[in-house]
Each structure stands twice: as structure tokens, then as C-alpha cells.
Write an enzyme that holds these catalytic residues in place. Structure first.
Site, PDB file in Angstrom:
ATOM      1  N   ASP B  25       0.877  -1.165   0.000  1.00 23.92           N
ATOM      2  CA  ASP B  25       0.000   0.000   0.000  1.00 23.92           C
ATOM      3  C   ASP B  25       0.917   1.218   0.000  1.00 23.92           C
ATOM      4  O   ASP B  25       1.480   1.577   1.026  1.00 23.92           O
ATOM      5  CB  ASP B  25      -0.880  -0.042   1.263  1.00 23.92           C
ATOM      6  CG  ASP B  25      -1.731   1.223   1.433  1.00 23.92           C
ATOM      7  OD1 ASP B  25      -1.681   2.102   0.546  1.00 23.92           O
ATOM      8  OD2 ASP B  25      -2.437   1.314   2.452  1.00 23.92           O
ATOM      9  N   LYS B  86       3.270  11.187  -3.397  1.00 21.85           N
ATOM     10  CA  LYS B  86       2.270  10.482  -4.183  1.00 21.85           C
ATOM     11  C   LYS B  86       1.360  11.485  -4.910  1.00 21.85           C
ATOM     12  O   LYS B  86       0.899  11.232  -6.014  1.00 21.85           O
ATOM     13  CB  LYS B  86       1.446   9.594  -3.259  1.00 21.85           C
ATOM     14  CG  LYS B  86       0.398   8.748  -3.955  1.00 21.85           C
ATOM     15  CD  LYS B  86      -0.266   7.835  -2.950  1.00 21.85           C
ATOM     16  CE  LYS B  86      -1.408   7.062  -3.559  1.00 21.85           C
ATOM     17  NZ  LYS B  86      -2.017   6.148  -2.587  1.00 21.85           N
ATOM     18  N   GLU B 185      -7.190   0.719  -4.754  1.00 24.82           N
ATOM     19  CA  GLU B 185      -7.220   0.644  -3.287  1.00 24.82           C
ATOM     20  C   GLU B 185      -8.577   0.177  -2.743  1.00 24.82           C
ATOM     21  O   GLU B 185      -8.625  -0.729  -1.902  1.00 24.82           O
ATOM     22  CB  GLU B 185      -6.832   2.000  -2.675  1.00 24.82           C
ATOM     23  CG  GLU B 185      -5.340   2.283  -2.807  1.00 24.82           C
ATOM     24  CD  GLU B 185      -4.970   3.747  -2.608  1.00 24.82           C
ATOM     25  OE1 GLU B 185      -5.856   4.531  -2.209  1.00 24.82           O
ATOM     26  OE2 GLU B 185      -3.818   4.103  -2.854  1.00 24.82           O
ATOM     27  N   ASP B 207     -12.714   5.974   2.921  1.00 29.60           N
ATOM     28  CA  ASP B 207     -11.287   5.951   3.251  1.00 29.60           C
ATOM     29  C   ASP B 207     -10.853   7.304   3.795  1.00 29.60           C
ATOM     30  O   ASP B 207     -10.634   8.250   3.028  1.00 29.60           O
ATOM     31  CB  ASP B 207     -10.500   5.572   1.982  1.00 29.60           C
ATOM     32  CG  ASP B 207      -8.991   5.498   2.229  1.00 29.60           C
ATOM     33  OD1 ASP B 207      -8.534   5.901   3.323  1.00 29.60           O
ATOM     34  OD2 ASP B 207      -8.272   5.034   1.328  1.00 29.60           O
TER      35      ASP B 207
END
Lengths: 175, 620
Positions: B25, B86, B185, B207
Site C-alpha cells: 500500500d 504520491k 485501493e 477511506d
């Protein structure tokens, strides 16, 4: 007809969607690149190609117009890239009337009922052309195939109407 | 009764030996690595027992620091400490400045792509991400006594476009990791809960991480996870809840101006208080600074009141995503909770009320994505030959080409199941036109300016013809990871020209090789050794895969073919042992590849036939 063979179903314009979906998953389980994730690059390339072809076959078989065009092209009559327009004044006149009716739907006193009534008309047309298509595509007579080509062109009009109707329904529903 | 297996000399004795595969992850704030052991997925920890690695990379003149230590250095050395890179993957400088405003970095261009100037030179987001991946890879190898990692499944947000996915894959390659698959994800989280083999229907994945909030609405239908809609807020996360408590502390202590170090203290205490409140109804916070000593009591009720507006903000995103998906709240079958911030009781209860459904929380929300990725990696690497897990993804955003007037012609619409190949024909616009430029775009909008530009290239050498006479066939291919390659070909005269492009944001193979070289300039020997090692692992992979295939399907070959193939395999096994350069092994792998091509094709045909055996036409 490769796509029909691939999915192990009879060559027939009338398809059984449940069987197609079931066979699709079994085929993907066999060829999907994930099944070959640790194989050589050549195996993986083959897997990607096969999986892409199966996906394409599914899209083609599932969609009534694409399915008919595909069957016709396999018979040697490819109309998929044609620019030609339909030469059927009666049909075109009917289409124009339907379009006008469609545009009036939003102003109807009871839009829900008007939409339902219009939908029924479209369904009727769809049914008519589809059932004719099934027989024409099963025939071995070339003239029947030309008739099938015209039917496909008509079906495309019908599907466009249906898309428009959905759009109008959405916009009415949003408010 | 189990029979003993006896391997031929030179062949692997245990082809079904457990292979080390990991799920990674690669998160904005934290990254994790997990693997499946004895049938159970678990995250791997560092020596101190931490599973979470802060996604922070600090560049120093002669060393690179990753993780906790780098995060601690962020305040002293902001320009060289890369946090949350990211967010920069596959983006241009203008886009980044637009979305995130003032950042402590000096952006520059390096090899035609975005980079950040540091004391160690220009560092691209891909390079920085690869350092995080390297650290996780090292952790996994150390956990298993130096055993090689055979492959990894790396997770990406569902809304990542081609450029962002390509960058993620490049980072993995740079870290020497073989990517088995890029997995969405939310799909990974659903897999961790085993939803892929359960009921079919709509799944919402909520999330809430340290700094970002994502909501994804998935439809699970016959093993296909279709992403119906995604939404969220890229600057809303656990940190915002902490600052609410910091403000509360200030009010209670009557201290309004905080020095940097006292602010840090307040933030740390706020974070600890927030976490404790997930378990206790009341928490007493001691604040000691500048000779002062304060005690602040925080009840869960107080905290919930403070937090409610932020939670409501996430629910607004949920409402929008549900609407975008074209569904109703009641249609949602399961709600999966991801991210440490979903531990807050107020978040759980509000989400439960919104969807009118108790959300799934039994798996640690910080680890659930990595665990799901590990489960898939385990299947993909071949540890579970009997598993029928199949995750089919769809293309998240439409792909198209620029046409006249700055409009986009869609070639592959969004939500098409991948892999997919589609071709479209175009023609020339002017008499005698010998070249055509093609502009590849991704997005849902009609105008070129509103879509993301992925690549531009031109097809030259079209024979001069009247306008409209040339037939240029442009083919888009998207693989199972959602990565695109485009080729164009003029076919009407039989004269064919063809070109392959990679998206402009992704790195060319040369660039990856160069970056590898650059990172190793000080240690040429190291690089040679590393490449040799990688080829040895690759050779092992090829041999094992082929042996497994031969064990089941050798009947597809006649004796002569079988003999020839076995001879090539034996050669590769020998070269793998004796080789001193990577090129030797590479050549031997290619030889085996060529010798096995016919076998591979026959096997693919056979497996297609076998898939539908007993379901022939007559039965239907």
C-alpha cells in the site's frame, strides 16, 4: 462465427444473456493475465490479447446492434464503417414524427405517462425489427442479408431515440 | 496417498514451493507491506515493530533517509524532505501549484519531467517513491532471511489516470520490484473482507486517512469490480481533527500565541487525546510548557461536537458520489472502512447513519488495503493454484484522440472492462499530406483543454494521396493494470508505418535504465551485481513457470518438440548458475522464450477450449 464459437453458444441472433455471462467468466478465468502473472512475457502477451478479444467479443455479442452488424459482416456484408444513409421515406417520416413527439414530452400534462407511452412505442419498434433480423440473419439468401442491413440501420435510429428518451427522463428526474 | 516427487536433474525439486509475494500500500501519508503466510495475510514490521512506514524521504548530500526519521527531520530541513510525493506522481508543476498552493520545494525539470531540487540533485516523484518501495522491499526480504521477492501487487487510488499509474509502475521498476498487478485501493479493501466471493451488489469504500479523504462506490458483479464513482477531498484527514483539538486546548489554557515547539507539543497531545477518546469517554491532557502546567479534560461528547462539521463534510462527498454513481443510499450492500481516522466513534456512527448500515470495521483500517493486496499477490504468484479469484477492473477514465476544432473523439469509453484493444480509422485532411500528428487524451470532457494530455506523436511517411484517401488505423491497447499503449498505421497502400508510444508522463525504458545507472554511479560493481541478481530471479521465474506448464500440458507437444524445449530449459538452468554477466542470462531467457512460443500458443488455445468443456452447443 468466431465469437459464437468462442462462447460455445449457437449461432443465432437471439441470445441467452445468462449463458453468455457465465461462459464469459469461465473464459476469463482461463486466460486473464492475472492467471499468467508469473509466466514468461510471451505468455503474458498472449494472455492480454486473448482477454482483450474475449472482452471485445462480449461487448459485441451483448449489444443488439453490434451483434447484428457482426453477424452480417461474417456473412460478407460489412456495414460497420458505412456512411450510407437509409433510403426509406416512410420510415424516415415516422422517425421525424417520433422526434417531434419526444421533444414535446417535457411539456406534457403528465410527463410520466407520456414517457411510459413513448417507451412502449419504442419497444414495439425494437421488437419488430429484432424479430425480423433473427430470421434474415439465419437465412442463406443474399437478398435477405440486404434486408437485414436495412433493419440494422433502422434499429440504430430506434436506439438513438431510446438514448434521447433516457436523457430527458434524467433531466426531469433531477429537478 | 501423497506420492513423492522426483525431479529430473537440473530441475527445481519443488515447483510448488511457497513463493514470496507481497502486497504494497503505497500511501500518501504512510506505506505498508504485507504478505500471506500459512493462508493468512499479515503486515510486515520493521525492527522496532512498526508496520506503518511514513511516506517521507529526506535527501542528504551523501545519504537518503526514509520513514520515521525523515519525518522527524521535516521541520528542520523542509526543502530536502519530500512528504506526500504520491500527490505529485504524473502531474505537471502547474497542476501541483494549482492544487496545493505554496510548498517548501523548488521544482525543476529533469529529462523532460517534473523534479524537485535537493542537495542530492534533481529528484523526481518517481525516484522518491521508489525509495519508499525499496525500503519496504528490504523489510520483506529481511523478514524472510533474504528470500527474493517474486512479485508485488501495488495499490493505487481508483481515480488514478494513466500517467499516475504508469509513474507508480516506473517507481516499482526502479526499486527492482516486479509488479504483478496494480490494484485499485478500494478493491483491495473489499478483497481483504472477502467481498469478492460473497454477495453481488454495491459496495461503498470510505477511506479517511491522515491527510486525504476518498469515497469510492463499487459495483461487484460476477467477479468484476466496477468503479461507479469516486470522490473525496485531497486535503481533509486525521490532521484536521487534531488541529480542532489544538484550538480547544488553546481556548482552555488561555494561551493564544504558540511557539513552534509548543505547537508541536500541542499537536502531539491532541493526536494522542483523539486516539484515546476512541476507547475512553473522558481523557485528561497534561500540557506543560514554558514553566506553565495545564490540565485539560476532554470528554467524547465535547470531541464529537468539535468533529461533527468535518465528518459532515465527508458525508457531503459521499452524497455526491452516490448521486454520480446513479444509485440510492439503500442500494449500498456493504460499507468498508479504510484509514486510521475511521477509528473515531463519531465517524463510524455518522457513516452508519448515512448509509443506514453498520460499516465493516473488523480489520485494522490502516492495514486493510495492504492485506487485500497481499491476498491477490499470493494468488497471482501461483501459491494458490486452486483459487478462482479473478478481479476484473474497468478503465477509470475514457481514452481518446484530438480531432478537428480541439474536440476529443473517445476511442475507449470509461468503465470498459480491461484489458481491451480498440482501433479507429482516420484519414488525411489535405491533398498530398504525408504526416499526421496524434494527440492522446484521457478524461470525460468534450474539449481537449479539459482533458489530461497523455502523449503526442506523429505518424510520418504517409504516401502522398488525395485528401481522405489514406486510411490511418490508430489502435489503443490497455492492459490489465489500466496502462495504455498506442500505435498508428497507414494501411491503404500496403505501405505501413507504425509507431509505439508511451505516455509522456511515464518514463521510457531508456530513462528508467538511466535513472538506475545514476543511482548507482558510485557503485558500478553494485549495479552489475544487482542486475545479475535480477536476471537470476527472472530466469528462475521462467524455468518454474515452464516446468509447471509442462507438468500439466506436455502432451500438447510431440516428443521432438518436448526434447528441444527441455534442452533449452536445461541450458538456461546451467547459464543461470554459471553466468557472470546479466546479458548472458538474458540471452538464454530469450532463447527459452522463443523455443516455448508455440507451446504457449497451444496452451492458451487449449485452456480456452477447456474453459467451456462440457458446455458445448448441444447442451445449451
Amino acid at each position: 462465427m468466431r465469437y459464437f464459437e468462442l462462447f460455445a453458444i449457437p449461432v443465432d441472433y437471439n441470445i441467452d444473456l445468462a449463458t453468455i455471462n457465465k461462459h464469459y467468466l469461465e473464459l476469463q478465468r482461463a486466460v486473464h493475465p492475472d492467471r499468467h502473472a508469473s509466466s514468461s512475457s510471451r505468455d503474458k502477451l498472449l494472455a492480454v490479447q486473448s482477454a482483450a478479444e474475449i472482452n471485445d467479443a462480449l461487448q459485441t455479442l451483448k449489444h443488439p446492434v453490434k451483434r447484428a452488424e457482426y453477424m452480417l459482416s461474417e456473412l460478407g456484408v460489412d456495414i460497420r464503417a458505412e456512411q450510407q444513409t437509409l433510403q426509406d421515406p416512410l420510415f424516415l417520416m415516422q422517425q421525424m414524427e417520433l422526434r417531434e413527439e419526444l421533444e414535446e414530452l417535457e411539456n406534457a400534462a403528465d410527463p410520466d405517462a407520456a414517457i411510459a407511452q413513448f417507451e412502449a412505442q419504442i419497444k414495439q419498434l425494437d421488437k419488430q425489427y429484432s424479430s425480423e433480423l433473427a430470421a434474415q440473419l439465419a437465412s442463406s439468401d443474399e437478398q435477405q442479408w440486404q434486408a437485414a442491413a436495412d433493419n440494422i440501420r433502422k434499429l440504430k435510429f430506434v436506439y438513438k431515440l431510446r438514448e434521447e428518451l433516457e436523457r430527458i427522463e434524467d433531466s426531469l428526474f433531477d429537478d | 496417498m501423497a506420492l513423492l516427487q522426483i525431479a529430473e536433474p537440473g530441475q527445481s525439486a519443488a515447483p510448488h514451493e511457497h513463493k514470496l509475494a507481497v502486497g504494497i500500500d503505497l500511501g500518501t501519508t504512510n506505506s505498508l507491506v504485507a504478505t500471506v503466510q500459512s493462508g493468512e495475510a499479515r503486515t510486515l514490521t520493521d525492527l522496532a515493530g512498526n508496520a506503518m512506514l511514513p511516506s517521507v524521504v529526506q535527501y542528504q548530500a551523501d545519504s537518503i533517509v526514509v520513514g520515521e526519521q525523515a519525518a522527524a527531520a521535516a521541520t528542520q530541513d523542509p526543502a530536502n524532505t519530500l512528504i506526500s510525493v504520491k500527490r505529485f506522481l504524473g502531474k505537471t508543476q502547474a497542476e501541483i501549484e494549482n492544487s496545493y498552493g505554496q510548498l517548501p520545494y523548488e521544482f525543476c525539470e529533469h529529462d523532460g519531467s517534473l523534479a524537485i531540487s535537493t542537495v542530492a540533485g534533481a529528484i523526481s516523484p518517481v525516484t522518491a517513491s521508489s525509495e519508499i518501495l525499496k525500503t519496504l522491499k528490504q523489510r520483506a526480504e529481511d523478514s524472510f532471511a533474504g528470500q527474493d521477492i517474486m512479485g508485488a501487487v501495488i495499490t493505487v487510488p481508483a481515480y488514478f489516470d494513466d500517467a499516475q499509474r504508469q509513474s507508480t509502475k516506473d517507481a516499482a521498476e526502479l526499486a527492482g520490484i516486479k509488479v504483478l498487478r496494480l490494484l485499485n485501493e478500494p478493491t483491495a479493501a473489499a478483497v481483504a473482507y472477502g467481498l469478492d466471493s460473497g454477495q453481488e451488489g454495491i459496495i461503498a469504500v470510505y477511506d479517511l486517512g491522515g491527510g486525504t479523504f476518498d469515497i469510492s462506490i463499487l459495483r461487484l458483479h460476477q467477479g468484476v469490480f466496477e468503479v461507479l464513482a469516486t470522490g473525496g477531498d485531497s486535503s481533509l484527514g486525521g490532521d484536521d481533527f487534531d488541529s480542532l483539538l489544538v484550538d480547544y486546548f488553546k481556548k482552555q489554557t488561555g494561551v493564544s500565541e504558540l511557539s513552534a515547539s509548543v505547537l508541536r507539543l500541542f499537536i502531539n497531545k491532541a493526536k494522542a487525546c483523539k486516539e484515546a477518546l476512541s476507547q475512553y469517554q473522558t481523557v485528561n491532557v497534561g500540557l506543560e510548557f514554558d514553566g506553565q502546567s495545564h490540565k485539560v479534560e476532554v470528554t467524547r461528547e465535547t470531541f464529537d461536537e468539535l468533529a461533527l462539521s468535518l465528518v459532515k463534510k465527508t458525508l457531503r462527498s459521499c452524497r455526491r458520489a452516490v448521486k454520480d454513481a446513479g444509485i440510492e443510499n439503500e442500494e449500498v450492500l456493504q460499507v468498508v472502512m479504510v484509514g486510521g481516522s475511521t477509528r473515531m466513534p463519531i465517524v463510524r456512527s455518522q457513516v452508519a447513519a448515512f448509509f443506514d448500515k453498520e460499516p465493516l470495521t473488523s480489520i485494522d483500517p490502516d492495514r486493510v488495503v495492504a492485506l487485500g493486496a497481499a491476498l491477490q499477490a499470493d494468488v497471482l504468484v501461483g501459491n494458490k493454484p486452486d483459487s478462482d479469484m479473478l478481479l476484473l477492473d474497468v478503465l477509470p477514465l475514457s481514452l481518446g484522440l484530438e480531432t478537428m476544432g480541439g474536440l476529443v473523439e473517445k476511442i475507449i469509453p470509461r468503465n470498459t472492462t480491461i484489458p481491451v484493444a480498440r482501433a479507429q480509422e482516420f484519414t488525411t485532411f489535405k491533398d498530398g499530406q504525408t504526416a499526421m500528428s496524434l494527440h492522446v487524451l484521457q478524461g470525460e470532457r468534450e474539449l481537449v483543454d479539459d482533458c489530461r494530455s497523455l502523449a503526442k506523436f506523429s505518424l510520418k511517411g504517409i504516401p502522398a494521396m488525395a485528401a481522405g484517401a489514406a486510411h490511418i488505423r490508430v489502435t489503443f491497447k490497455v492492459d490489465a493494470d489500466g496502462l495504455l499503449s498506442v500505435s498508428a498505421m497507414e494501411k491503404s497502400t500496403g505501405v505501413q508505418a507504425e509507431i509505439q508510444v508511451k505516455p509522456s508522463f511515464g518514463l521510457s525504458d531508456d530513462q528508467v535504465a538511466n535513472m538506475l545507472k545514476e543511482s548507482m554511479t558510485n557503485a558500478k560493481g553494485d549495479m552489475q551485481a544487482r542486475m545479475l541478481k535480477e536476471q537470476q530471479v527472472e530466469a528462475l521465474r521462467v524455468v518454474e513457470a515452464l516446468e509447471a506448464s509442462l507438468a500439466t500440458d506436455s502432451a500438447l507437444l510431440d516428443e521432438q518438440e518436448l526434447g528441444a524445449l527441455k534442452a533449452e530449459i536445461a541450458k538456461l538452468v546451467a547459464v543461470r548458475e554459471s553466468a557472470t554477466t546479466p546479458t548472458e542470462i538474458k540471452a538464454a531467457i530469450e532463447a527459452v522464450d522463443n523455443a516455448s512460443s508455440e507451446f504457449a500458443a497451444r496452451r492458451m488455445d487449449a485452456s480456452i477450449k477447456k474453459a467451456l468443456q462440457g458446455q458445448s452447443v448441444d447442451e445449451v
